[in-house]
Design an enzyme around this catalytic site. Structure first.
Site, short mmCIF file in Angstrom:
data_model
loop_
_atom_site.label_atom_id
_atom_site.label_comp_id
_atom_site.label_asym_id
_atom_site.label_seq_id
_atom_site.Cartn_x
_atom_site.Cartn_y
_atom_site.Cartn_z
N LYS A 36 0.93 -1.12 -0.02
CA LYS A 36 0.14 0.11 0.08
C LYS A 36 0.85 1.17 -0.05
O LYS A 36 2.02 1.26 0.45
CB LYS A 36 -0.90 -0.13 1.23
N ARG A 131 -9.47 0.05 16.04
CA ARG A 131 -9.45 0.98 14.93
C ARG A 131 -10.45 0.19 13.90
O ARG A 131 -11.38 0.77 13.51
CB ARG A 131 -8.00 1.08 14.41
N TYR A 256 17.10 30.34 6.81
CA TYR A 256 16.04 31.17 7.14
C TYR A 256 16.02 31.22 8.75
O TYR A 256 16.03 30.30 9.40
CB TYR A 256 14.66 30.54 6.87
N MET A 304 12.76 24.64 0.92
CA MET A 304 12.04 23.86 0.19
C MET A 304 13.16 23.14 -1.02
O MET A 304 12.74 22.05 -1.29
CB MET A 304 11.43 24.91 -0.74
#
Length: 359
Positions: A36, A131, A256, A304
Site C-alpha cells: 500500500k 481501529r 532562514y 524547499m
C-alpha cells in the site's frame, strides 16, 4: 538523471534479500507483502515484480489492487480496508481479489450481492487495536453470519492487528494474542496476526500468514532492534549532491531565521534537496547527512529545495560530490528519530520530482 538534484535508488536485490530473511523468521507461514502507499514510497509495480517469491500482496484500497492487475500482477491480492459498495465486490470478483470484512456494513453488502462464484474473505477481529474489526464480543456471531453468505468463499481467514508489537514488553501484546487465540478455538480457518514487528518479537503470533510491510523495505519496525541487527538491507537510498561549497566564518548564521551560528571557521556545503523533494522540514541542526560517505551535520533550517551542512574546517569536498540523505550507510530510522517522526512518513513522502531509479 541530473546529478544536481535529489533522486532515489531502489535496490531490488535488497528487497529479495529482506524477503528471504523474513521467511527464515517464519518458515511455516505464508508471506503477504504489504505494498500500500505505492509500496511505502518504493514503487508498487516494481516491488511486486521484484518479489515474485511472495505468497501474496496486500493493498489498502481497491484502486491500488486494480492498478496491480492492470500491470499484469497475478499474485493473490488482499484489499485491507475492504469495499463499501456492491459494485466494488463485483469488481473484486472480476479481478480475483480478496477482501477484508471488518464492519457490519460490509457484512450487509455480502448478504445482498449475487456472484457467479464466492470470493475469498478475511474477517478482521478487533482484539485491542480499536481501529477496524468486529469487536471481540460480537465476532463469533459475525463469523457465523459471514459463513452463511453465499458470496463468501469458505473457509475464511481470520485476522487481527497488534497495537504495540514494536514494543515487545507491552502488556497489550499478550492480551491481544490470547483474545485472538481464544476466539480461533471455535473456528478452523487459517489465521493471521503478525506484522513486521511481531514477526521478530512474537513468535506465537506467526500462525498461517504473516503480513510484512516496513521490514521488507529494510527498515526496522522494532523499538529495540536496528535494521542492521535484524540483517535487513535498506532498499531506498535518497541521494543528492553538493551544489556549492562556501567558506563560512565563526559567528555567521545560515538560512532562514538565522537559527544556527558557526562555532568556528568552517566550510558549508549546500545540498540540492529540501522539503519539496521529501526531506523532513523539521529535521534540526545536527541531523546526520553523508557527504562522500562521511557523516556531517545538517545546519540551519531545511528549505524547499536546499539544505546546508557543516563540512568542517579542513574540508576538501567540491561541487558535484555525492550526498546521501538516508539509506545505504545512514538508516532512515535515524533521520526519523532526529525529525521527531517515523520512517513510514519519510519514505512515503518522497516527492515525484525526486525520480526513482531501480537497480
Amino acid at each position: 538523471m541530473t546529478k544536481f538534484a535529489a533522486y532515489v535508488h531502489i535496490d531490488r536485490a535488497a528487497l529479495r534479500h529482506n524477503l528471504n530473511q523474513l521467511r527464515r523468521r517464519a518458515p511455516h507461514a505464508r508471506i503477504m507483502v504489504v505494498v500500500k502507499g505505492d509500496a511505502y514510497g518504493h514503487g508498487m509495480m516494481a516491488v511486486c515484480r521484484a518479489l515474485t517469491e511472495a505468497d501474496a500482496f496486500a493493498v489498502a484500497r481497491i484502486d491500488e489492487a486494480l492498478r496491480l492487475r492492470e500491470a499484469g500482477i497475478q499474485h493473490p491480492i488482499l484489499v485491507l480496508e475492504g469495499v463499501f459498495q456492491i459494485s466494488d465486490i463485483e469488481l473484486a470478483y472480476q479481478h480475483q481479489l480478496q477482501l477484508v470484512v471488518h464492519d457490519p456494513f460490509q457484512l450487509k453488502l455480502f448478504k445482498q450481492v449475487t456472484l457467479p462464484q464466492p470470493i475469498p474473505v478475511w474477517m478482521k477481529i478487533d482484539t485491542g487495536m480499536h481501529r477496524l474489526g468486529f469487536r471481540i464480543e460480537n465476532a463469533l456471531a459475525m463469523y457465523r453470519e459471514l459463513q452463511a453468505c453465499a458470496a463468501v468463499q469458505k473457509p475464511l481467514v481470520l485476522m487481527s492487528h497488534f497495537a504495540c508489537a514494536d514494543t515487545p514488553p507491552h502488556a497489550l501484546n499478550q492480551s491481544q494474542l490470547v483474545a485472538f487465540e481464544q476466539l480461533c478455538q471455535q473456528a478452523t480457518e487459517a489465521k493471521s496476526m503478525a506484522n513486521s514487528a511481531a514477526l521478530f518479537h512474537l513468535d506465537a503470533s506467526h500462525f498461517d500468514w504473516v503480513r510484512i510491510g516496513l521490514s521488507v523495505y529494510g527498515i526496522s519496525a522494532s523499538a529495540i532492534h536496528s535494521s542492521e541487527t535484524l540483517n535487513l538491507k535498506p532498499v531506498m537510498t535518497f541521494y543528492s549532491s553538493l551544489i556549492a561549497v562556501r567558506p563560512h566564518k565563526k559567528g555567521e548564521s545560515v538560512g532562514y531565521g538565522a537559527t544556527w551560528e558557526a562555532p568556528h571557521d568552517t566550510y558549508l556545503g549546500v545540498v540540492a534537496a529540501g522539503y519539496a523533494d521529501g526531506y523532513p522540514r523539521h529535521a534540526p541542526s545536527g541531523t546526520h547527512v553523508l557527504v562522500n560517505r562521511r557523516v556531517v551535520p545538517l545546519v540551519g533550517r531545511v528549505s524547499m529545495d536546499m539544505i546546508t551542512v557543516d563540512l568542517g574546517a579542513n574540508a576538501t569536498d567540491k561541487v558535484g560530490d555525492e550526498v546521501i540523505l538516508w539509506g545505504e550507510g545512514l538508516p532512515v530510522e535515524e533521520i526519523a528519530d532526529a525529525a521527531a517522526t517515523i520512517p513510514y512518513e519519510l519514505v512515503t513522502k518522497i516527492m515525484k520530482r525526486s525520480v526513482k531509479y531501480y537497480r
